[in-house]
Write a protein that holds these residues in place. Sequence first.
Motif, PDB file in Angstrom:
ATOM      1  N   GLU A  21       0.823  -1.204   0.000  1.00  0.00           N
ATOM      2  CA  GLU A  21       0.000   0.000   0.000  1.00  0.00           C
ATOM      3  C   GLU A  21       0.858   1.254   0.000  1.00  0.00           C
ATOM      4  O   GLU A  21       0.601   2.210  -0.720  1.00  0.00           O
ATOM      5  CB  GLU A  21      -0.903  -0.038   1.239  1.00  0.00           C
ATOM      6  CG  GLU A  21      -1.805   1.158   1.388  1.00  0.00           C
ATOM      7  CD  GLU A  21      -2.669   1.033   2.620  1.00  0.00           C
ATOM      8  OE1 GLU A  21      -3.423   1.979   2.875  1.00  0.00           O
ATOM      9  OE2 GLU A  21      -2.597   0.015   3.301  1.00  0.00           O
ATOM     10  N   GLY A  31       1.682   3.464  -3.242  1.00  0.00           N
ATOM     11  CA  GLY A  31       0.960   4.685  -2.909  1.00  0.00           C
ATOM     12  C   GLY A  31       1.863   5.895  -2.856  1.00  0.00           C
ATOM     13  O   GLY A  31       1.446   7.015  -3.139  1.00  0.00           O
ATOM     14  N   GLY A  83      -7.627   4.567   4.626  1.00  0.00           N
ATOM     15  CA  GLY A  83      -7.232   5.055   3.303  1.00  0.00           C
ATOM     16  C   GLY A  83      -8.017   6.276   2.887  1.00  0.00           C
ATOM     17  O   GLY A  83      -8.516   6.363   1.765  1.00  0.00           O
ATOM     18  N   GLU A 124      -4.759   7.320   7.113  1.00  0.00           N
ATOM     19  CA  GLU A 124      -4.133   7.351   5.802  1.00  0.00           C
ATOM     20  C   GLU A 124      -2.648   7.006   5.981  1.00  0.00           C
ATOM     21  O   GLU A 124      -2.012   7.546   6.873  1.00  0.00           O
ATOM     22  CB  GLU A 124      -4.300   8.754   5.198  1.00  0.00           C
ATOM     23  CG  GLU A 124      -3.482   9.050   3.984  1.00  0.00           C
ATOM     24  CD  GLU A 124      -3.729   8.115   2.815  1.00  0.00           C
ATOM     25  OE1 GLU A 124      -4.890   7.762   2.570  1.00  0.00           O
ATOM     26  OE2 GLU A 124      -2.739   7.738   2.158  1.00  0.00           O
ATOM     27  N   ALA A 170      -1.298   2.147   8.405  1.00  0.00           N
ATOM     28  CA  ALA A 170      -1.803   1.264   7.352  1.00  0.00           C
ATOM     29  C   ALA A 170      -2.870   0.333   7.922  1.00  0.00           C
ATOM     30  O   ALA A 170      -2.921   0.082   9.137  1.00  0.00           O
ATOM     31  CB  ALA A 170      -0.659   0.459   6.744  1.00  0.00           C
ATOM     32  N   SER A 217     -10.329   2.598  -1.821  1.00  0.00           N
ATOM     33  CA  SER A 217      -9.047   2.209  -1.227  1.00  0.00           C
ATOM     34  C   SER A 217      -8.917   0.730  -0.882  1.00  0.00           C
ATOM     35  O   SER A 217      -7.799   0.247  -0.708  1.00  0.00           O
ATOM     36  CB  SER A 217      -8.797   3.026   0.053  1.00  0.00           C
ATOM     37  OG  SER A 217      -9.809   2.780   1.014  1.00  0.00           O
ATOM     38  N   TRP A 248      -6.261  -1.764  -2.083  1.00  0.00           N
ATOM     39  CA  TRP A 248      -4.890  -1.672  -1.577  1.00  0.00           C
ATOM     40  C   TRP A 248      -4.649  -2.615  -0.404  1.00  0.00           C
ATOM     41  O   TRP A 248      -3.505  -2.998  -0.134  1.00  0.00           O
ATOM     42  CB  TRP A 248      -4.593  -0.239  -1.122  1.00  0.00           C
ATOM     43  CG  TRP A 248      -4.390   0.733  -2.229  1.00  0.00           C
ATOM     44  CD1 TRP A 248      -5.224   1.758  -2.600  1.00  0.00           C
ATOM     45  CD2 TRP A 248      -3.285   0.786  -3.126  1.00  0.00           C
ATOM     46  NE1 TRP A 248      -4.700   2.426  -3.661  1.00  0.00           N
ATOM     47  CE2 TRP A 248      -3.507   1.859  -4.005  1.00  0.00           C
ATOM     48  CE3 TRP A 248      -2.117   0.026  -3.271  1.00  0.00           C
ATOM     49  CZ2 TRP A 248      -2.609   2.196  -5.026  1.00  0.00           C
ATOM     50  CZ3 TRP A 248      -1.236   0.362  -4.281  1.00  0.00           C
ATOM     51  CH2 TRP A 248      -1.481   1.435  -5.137  1.00  0.00           C
TER      52      TRP A 248
END
Length: 279
Positions: free
Chosen positions: A4, A8, A56, A82, A104, A123, A126
Amino acid sequence: MASEVKLGSRFTDSKTYENVRPSYTREPVEFLLKKIGALNEDGTPCNREFKILELGAGTGKFTRVVMEVLEKNPNFQVIASEPLPEMCHKFKEVLPGVEVMQFAAEDIPFPDATFDSVLASSSIHWFSNHKSMQEIHRVLKSAGTLGVAYIFPAVGSSLWIKETLEYLDPVYKRNGILWPALHHSKVIEQVPLDLYFEIGSSCFSTSRNVNTQSMFSYLLSYSSVASLSEEEKEAFKLHYNKTIDKYFTATGKQLQSLEFDMLINCFKRTSNDKNLGLK
């Protein structure tokens, strides 16, 4: 699955993300909030304390609509999260009154049974791995809910956007990601049925004013696209321009609007608290 944070981190800057990503309308958000129990079926707020964790959250595109819908309910609390620091910073600028934390989904820093609902907007692809699903299950209360939302161009509304998205699909596949823009149902199928069962789903549509440049910027805001080499980006730009020429320039038309689908899926936590070790 790609990390992620690793992929990301290749997102365009948070300011661009905030400017080019579309926003949700109230209707799908109200539908979701009813299904997860934050609103009654008549749209009035539930008469008990209700605590929501959003995973997310990005720059808060979804969060701000949730806050607007629930603004008159003194019994609710939203905590956003986030994994990317630049997104957290922009979130705080946009929504200074909402707590946002950097972590996460695989490692949620809250005790068991903390939240009435966990939300994930654009999201969950992810972190649709078993560790994240276990963590979400752990921090939800026994009757807790999981709400999943996506907003993407409506593939069935136009051949040009379908061809454009299909060109980019191999980019996601090589990163080990199912792109919800083309594979939404398969992404939702990754929610493990031993931990959750679906309690509602729906699709809402909205039209956005767009042009060729704004759509190109929008597509570049996706991390797997942003992670392309300069040569690959140029190849994509060439393909995009050829597609625009084919469907618009050659026919004397202009790109002025595009349909977007807002897809909602809601799940309820099962009582399965056994065998939650990693698989």
